[in-house]
Scaffold this active site. Structure first.
Site, short mmCIF file in Angstrom:
data_model
loop_
_atom_site.label_atom_id
_atom_site.label_comp_id
_atom_site.label_asym_id
_atom_site.label_seq_id
_atom_site.Cartn_x
_atom_site.Cartn_y
_atom_site.Cartn_z
CG LEU A 3 -1.98 -1.09 1.35
CD1 LEU A 3 -2.71 -0.97 2.68
CD2 LEU A 3 -2.95 -1.03 0.19
CG ASP A 4 0.61 4.12 -3.09
OD1 ASP A 4 1.40 3.24 -3.46
OD2 ASP A 4 -0.21 4.67 -3.85
CB ALA A 5 3.85 6.40 2.17
#
Length: 231
Positions: A98-100
């Site tokens: 998952l993106d930051a």
């Protein structure tokens, strides 16, 4: 047993026993040569902290914003810092990323087959996202996403498996593929922009309401891949 559960080297695990820091069924274990028959769910304690025995680890983590899904993060803390040392030592890995700035459900395991099954495009495992957008959304954008939108570097349009309006700036989007930044790119291709992204479900497993950001819990593969388990 302690070694397989990530409590250090065999020498360190012997030391834990000799120091009286390990207990089983309320009995302190001081003999490191004591023969045990570990079984799934066997509960032991190290430094008075309970720990269930699992031959392989299957973990659900509620990822907060501001964490990277990497062992060597570039700009933010690693999600692995949210896990206790024994899980990190036994080598659990995230099943996908998952993106930051994305929050929500992240699956981790030390079972390579489980991870492959969870991320393989051939399995078409559904992943559901709660998408908050900059501009208002409508049935029209949902229908566009269900028909398929063209992403850069993709030979054919990519379609959502499901799309439901939640309110004027929010929709629930389910995809079964895992392209790079796929949800954000799909929304952009439909003429909008993602401002917040949260993943509440992977497969048949939904993020429990009691699991707060940064917290984790044990799960089983059946909870992810078998609908009957979560019925």
């Amino acid at each position: 047993m302690l070694f397989s559960q990530g409590f250090g080297s065999r020498h360190e695990c012997r030391g834990l026993c000799l120091q009286g820091r390990v207990a089983l069924e309320q009995q302190t274990i001081t003999d490191p040569e004591m023969l045990l028959e570990p079984h799934e769910g066997l509960l032991f304690h190290v430094d008075e902290q309970p720990w269930p025995y699992h031959a392989q680890a299957y973990i659900a983590l509620h990822k907060p914003a501001g964490y990277e899904c990497s062992q060597k993060p570039s700009h933010h803390p690693s999600i692995y810092t949210l896990l206790p040392a024994p899980l990190r030592r036994r080598g659990v890995q995230a099943a996908g990323r998952l993106d930051a700035d994305t929050t929500g459900l992240l699956l981790l395991s030390d079972d390579g087959q489980f991870i492959h099954k969870a991320i393989s495009g051939k399995r078409h495992l559904p992943k559901t996202y709660l998408v908050t957008t900059k501009h208002p959304v409508s049935d029209t954008i949902c229908q566009q996403l269900l028909r398929g939108v063209q992403l850069d570097d993709e030979p054919a349009p990519i379609a959502a498996a499901a799309c439901e309006l939640q309110h004027e700036h929010q929709l629930l989007l389910t995809i079964t593929t895992g392209k790079y930044h796929q949800v954000k790119r799909m929304i952009a291709a439909a003429g909008n922009r993602v401002t917040e992204l949260h993943r509440p479900a992977v497969g048949h497993f939904e993020l429990p309401p009691h699991l707060k950001p940064g917290a984790w819990m044990w799960i089983t593969p059946e909870q992810v891949f078998s609908p009957a388990v979560n019925a």
